[in-house]
Design a protein around this motif. Structure first.
Motif, PDB file in Angstrom:
ATOM      1  N   ARG A  44       0.844  -1.196   0.000  1.00 17.08           N
ATOM      2  CA  ARG A  44       0.000   0.000   0.000  1.00 17.08           C
ATOM      3  C   ARG A  44       0.881   1.249   0.000  1.00 17.08           C
ATOM      4  O   ARG A  44       0.581   2.236  -0.692  1.00 17.08           O
ATOM      5  CB  ARG A  44      -0.919  -0.010   1.232  1.00 17.08           C
ATOM      6  CG  ARG A  44      -1.808   1.227   1.387  1.00 17.08           C
ATOM      7  CD  ARG A  44      -2.893   1.285   0.324  1.00 17.08           C
ATOM      8  NE  ARG A  44      -3.731   2.465   0.455  1.00 17.08           N
ATOM      9  CZ  ARG A  44      -4.832   2.543   1.223  1.00 17.08           C
ATOM     10  NH1 ARG A  44      -5.214   1.486   1.951  1.00 17.08           N
ATOM     11  NH2 ARG A  44      -5.549   3.637   1.257  1.00 17.08           N
ATOM     12  N   GLU A  83       0.922   4.675  -2.799  1.00 21.12           N
ATOM     13  CA  GLU A  83       0.435   5.977  -2.359  1.00 21.12           C
ATOM     14  C   GLU A  83       1.454   7.084  -2.646  1.00 21.12           C
ATOM     15  O   GLU A  83       2.665   6.837  -2.684  1.00 21.12           O
ATOM     16  CB  GLU A  83       0.131   5.947  -0.852  1.00 21.12           C
ATOM     17  CG  GLU A  83      -0.937   4.936  -0.450  1.00 21.12           C
ATOM     18  CD  GLU A  83      -2.306   5.267  -1.029  1.00 21.12           C
ATOM     19  OE1 GLU A  83      -2.555   6.461  -1.315  1.00 21.12           O
ATOM     20  OE2 GLU A  83      -3.118   4.333  -1.205  1.00 21.12           O
ATOM     21  N   ASP A 110       1.778  11.776   1.245  1.00 23.12           N
ATOM     22  CA  ASP A 110       0.568  11.488   2.016  1.00 23.12           C
ATOM     23  C   ASP A 110       0.923  11.041   3.432  1.00 23.12           C
ATOM     24  O   ASP A 110       1.986  10.450   3.672  1.00 23.12           O
ATOM     25  CB  ASP A 110      -0.255  10.408   1.326  1.00 23.12           C
ATOM     26  CG  ASP A 110      -1.085  10.968   0.177  1.00 23.12           C
ATOM     27  OD1 ASP A 110      -0.875  12.147  -0.175  1.00 23.12           O
ATOM     28  OD2 ASP A 110      -1.922  10.225  -0.372  1.00 23.12           O
ATOM     29  N   VAL A 137      -4.020   6.535   5.201  1.00 22.06           N
ATOM     30  CA  VAL A 137      -3.999   5.271   4.444  1.00 22.06           C
ATOM     31  C   VAL A 137      -4.023   4.053   5.366  1.00 22.06           C
ATOM     32  O   VAL A 137      -3.912   2.922   4.905  1.00 22.06           O
ATOM     33  CB  VAL A 137      -2.760   5.210   3.525  1.00 22.06           C
ATOM     34  CG1 VAL A 137      -2.800   6.328   2.495  1.00 22.06           C
ATOM     35  CG2 VAL A 137      -1.457   5.272   4.324  1.00 22.06           C
TER      36      VAL A 137
END
Length: 426
Positions: free
Chosen positions: A337, A341, A345, A350
């Motif tokens: 993940r 991203e 961020d 997330v």
């Protein structure tokens, strides 16, 4: 056989062994010589280590090419029985490297640093020359290196006096900890303890984690207590706790008191949990970051080389403090993940928190089922106040799910031998 006529055996350690099709069979770990009363020892084969740490014998007659780059077999049919040395045989690297010997004439003393084998016109390989470094008695000066005929060296057979470990360690230095642990299991107890004691603290800690509990305890007991405490400090807290659990409580207390408080405290905490629970198998040092850390910062953190793949596979997000037990646990982010991203961020945006964390008392079978259900390599462990206290990784689960003696090669049943038509290899 297409090979050099002389091969120094220490240079063969770790060399890849290939079958006739070019497929990797294993790696050379030693050479086997047959002792003869009036002749030079004859090399009868090599010991190769295959996957799953199995060591097998490769007859010298089945080797078509041998040099410092590769060993090539002339047959793909192997005897997979575990190698066992016979009474009249010598494991050249294991038994001769660092051995204290004397040279004739003159009687200079020194240590063996390598041994050469040569092929005769009849195709027989014999031990012919020995490389011996003189002992100078001066710490800063290396002695002269002699390369002499086998017959000129006294003390090559029989019971060895106390000896060093430098040359054997040089042969073993590039091995993975699990492979080095495998080598130590093959050494006599006294030699194993000498080699283990000569490793630096970090390397010894890694190797101890790969050994059966019995060998761990014996090696630790052979160290002085200050050194033993230093090695425990280098181990992951869960591995150190597992090892200390094998010792009597009074000895546990002595070693914990000798450790630095910040290293001993997480180990003491792990020792409080019941065996077979999440608390007893978890690591108390997963990757933990605050929700306002960026994706880029998290990726930099999991790239740190000292992290194992299982620990580095995810970041756990929690409120301060960032050491266990943390502030309120918020969730976790898998490294895949993170890769998807934008680097700027924040982790808080997330984070994933739709899988219930484990409790310290969660039993191992339940942990296994949940990790398999959700295809996870790690799961968070939280206390009753929703604080992260650790994480259970897939390697922890495997380690504690396998039989207790799974690291002990003597306890592992041998596979059915696939034997060459002309008989056994060893």
């Amino acid at each position: 056989m297409t090979s050099p006529t002389r091969v120094y055996l220490a240079r063969l350690a770790g060399v890849a062994v290939f079958d006739p099709n070019g497929d990797l069979v294993g790696r050379v770990r030693d050479a086997v010589a047959r002792l003869r009363p009036t002749q030079r020892p004859e090399i009868v084969g090599l010991v190769a280590e295959m996957p799953m740490r199995r060591r097998i014998f490769l007859s010298i007659n089945r080797i078509t090419s041998i040099d410092a780059e590769a060993v090539v077999l002339g047959t793909g049919t192997l005897n997979l029985r575990r190698f066992e040395k016979r009474p009249n045989e010598l494991l050249v690297l294991q038994e001769l490297l660092d051995r204290r010997v004397q040279l004739d004439p003159g009687g200079q003393s020194g240590a063996v640093v390598d041994v050469a084998m040569e092929c005769s016109r009849g195709g027989e390989w014999n031990l012919t020359r020995v490389a011996v470094r003189e002992q100078t008695g001066r710490l800063a000066r290396r002695g002269h290196l002699h390369q002499v005929e086998w017959e000129r060296v006294r003390g090559l057979t029989g019971i060895a006096d106390a000896r060093g470990t430098a040359n054997l360690l040089a042969v073993l230095e590039d091995m993975r900890p699990a492979d080095l642990a495998n080598v130590l299991q093959d050494l006599p107890d006294a030699r194993r303890n000498e080699v283990a004691a000569a490793l630096d603290d970090e390397r010894l800690a890694d190797v101890l984690s790969e050994l059966p509990e019995r060998d761990q305890v014996e090696i630790l007991a052979a160290l002085d207590r200050e050194r033993a405490a230093d090695v425990l400090e280098e181990m992951d807290p869960d591995d150190a706790a597992d090892l200390l659990n094998e010792l009597p409580p009074p000895e546990q207390d002595v070693l914990l008191d000798l450790m630095q408080p910040d290293e001993a405290d997480p180990v003491r905490q792990l020792l409080k949990y019941s065996p077979g629970t999440a608390g007893s198998v978890m690591t108390s040092e997963p990757v933990i970051m605050p929700p306002d850390a960026t994706v880029a910062e998290a990726l930099a953190r999991i790239r740190e080389p000292q992290l194992s793949p299982a620990v580095a596979a995810q970041v756990f997000v929690a409120r301060a403090p960032m050491t266990t037990p943390t502030g309120r646990y918020l969730g976790m982010v898998h490294f895949q993940r993170l890769l998807r991203e934008p680097p700027a961020d924040l982790l808080g945006g997330v984070v994933v928190n739709d899988i219930d964390p484990l409790q310290p008392a969660t039993p191992l079978p339940e942990i296994t089922r949940r990790m398999a259900t959700y295809d996870l390599v790690a799961m968070p462990v939280i206390d009753q106040n929703n604080r992260l206290v650790g994480a259970v990784t897939v390697d922890d689960v495997l380690d504690h799910s396998l039989p207790r003696d799974w690291r002990d090669r003597d306890a592992v049943a041998a596979p059915s031998p696939v034997t060459a038509p002309d008989g056994a290899d060893g």
